[in-house]
Design an enzyme around this catalytic site. Structure first.
Site, PDB file in Angstrom:
ATOM      1  N   LYS A  54       4.821  70.391 102.507  1.00  0.00           N
ATOM      2  CA  LYS A  54       3.912  70.130 101.384  1.00  0.00           C
ATOM      3  C   LYS A  54       4.391  68.898 100.609  1.00  0.00           C
ATOM      4  CE  LYS A  54       2.517  74.916 101.235  1.00  0.00           C
ATOM      5  NZ  LYS A  54       2.729  76.284 100.764  1.00  0.00           N
ATOM      6  N   GLN A  98       5.659  79.290  96.105  1.00  0.00           N
ATOM      7  CA  GLN A  98       5.698  79.583  97.535  1.00  0.00           C
ATOM      8  C   GLN A  98       5.912  81.083  97.751  1.00  0.00           C
ATOM      9  OE1 GLN A  98       5.176  77.331 100.142  1.00  0.00           O
ATOM     10  NE2 GLN A  98       5.152  79.198 101.344  1.00  0.00           N
ATOM     11  N   ASP A 121      -3.560  76.446  94.698  1.00  0.00           N
ATOM     12  CA  ASP A 121      -3.605  77.315  95.880  1.00  0.00           C
ATOM     13  C   ASP A 121      -4.884  78.164  95.883  1.00  0.00           C
ATOM     14  OD1 ASP A 121      -1.746  77.225  97.898  1.00  0.00           O
ATOM     15  OD2 ASP A 121      -0.261  78.483  96.886  1.00  0.00           O
TER      16      ASP A 121
END
Ligand code: NAD
Length: 294
Positions: A54, A98, A121
């Site tokens: 990422k 995460q 997200d």
């Protein structure tokens, strides 16, 4: 029939070039550099690898990234404090925690703490709920990647029979809802579904996200179907495969995504998109998208 093999890598590359140009506009016109904060708790090697990926993506398109690395012993309260700080930092446009998190931390409390306007997200309950009504602030990245692949290949969704295999909150359910918003007729299958093939054989577009290698064999795919394989499985011999018997199904489908090189390339790309979109909103909006929509 031999399917067209969809090159997710090429689509991602093209989109990333477009996103790079949008970052340049933000810099030159508004003096804003989009920024993504990534919080990594503990030392799970798979998570570390996803995070590296990422951050590399951010660098490629000109997004500033901020990595917050915390020990596995971090308490939920400490993690929430970090999120609070990032929520209040106007130079940060996206916040990503995460997953998975250590067992002593409740994932829902953490996700709900992230400001909806920075939830790139797309996992916040508000964003999840928005999938039902069609007005999320951010679309979740993997389903959004599936949608972008279909768009890029000019595959019509409206009126098509879509079967999604897998009903998770992060892939299956949001994918189904997003395609339903585009007027597809959608069926969701999961591990309790009796006679999977009965449903998959109806699919004009088959999206598979079960995490089971070789779950989808040619006998349960309609001739000419579009097959999107989200699955990502590491076999004991180290090979990476999807959920679809690629060699068999490519002889029956009209389009198919490979693994690797298909959907996987798109997930991070859509995260980059969402971060840039957030920075664009912050640079141009007088009111927040959340408040405008609420
Ligand atoms: P998950 O384990 O949370 O959910 C799996 C879903 O598949 C469940 O709804 C389950 O009921 C269903 N399922 C399991 N076995 C089944 C079977 N035999 N028949 C029908 N349905 C079955 O997984 P997830 O997080 O949704 O991920 C699914 C897959 O997608 C995994 O392989 C994961 O690695 C992959 N994935 C890939 C990306 C990417 O960027 N390419 C992103 C997220 C997940």
């Amino acid at each position: 029939m031999t399917a067209k093999i969809i090159d997710g890598k090429a689509i991602a590359k093209k989109l990333r070039a477009e996103y790079h140009a949008r970052v340049e506009v933000l810099r030159s016109r508004y003096n804003v550099t989009p920024a993504l904060a990534v919080i990594l708790v503990g030392d799970n090697p798979a998570s570390q690898s996803y995070v590296r990926n990422k951050i590399a993506g951010c660098k490629e398109v000109g997004i500033r990234s901020e990595l917050v690395e915390l020990p596995a012993s971090t308490t939920e309260e400490q993690l929430l404090d970090h999120i609070e700080r990032l929520n209040n930092d106007v130079t940060v446009h996206g916040i990503l925690v995460q997953l998975p998190l250590p067992a002593h931390i409740r994932v829902p409390s953490v996700i709900e703490k992230i400001s909806v306007e920075k939830d790139v997200d797309g996992f916040h309950l508000y964003n999840m709920g928005g999938l039902v009504t069609g007005n999320t602030v951010f679309s979740p990245c993997t389903p959004y990647g599936v949608q972008k692949i279909l768009e890029h290949e000019n595959i019509r969704v409206e009126g098509q029979n879509v079967v999604v295999v897998g009903a998770s909150n992060i892939v299956g359910k949001p994918t189904a809802l997003m395609l339903m918003q585009q007027d597809a007729t959608v069926v969701i299958c999961h591990k309790k579904t009796r006679d999977l093939g009965h449903f998959t054989l109806l699919a004009d577009i088959l999206v598979v996200a079960a995490g089971v290698p070789n779950l989808i064999v040619p006998q349960i795919v309609k001739t000419g179907a579009v097959v999107i394989d989200v699955g990502f499985n590491r076999l004991p011999d180290g090979r990476i495969v999807g959920d679809v018997d690629f060699e068999g199904v490519k002889e029956k489908a009209s389009y198919i995504t490979p693994v690797p090189g298909g959907v996987g390339q798109m997930t991070v790309t859509m995260l980059l998109h969402n971060t840039i979109l957030s920075a664009e909103r912050a640079a141009t909006a007088t009111t927040s998208p959340f408040r405008r929509r609420a």
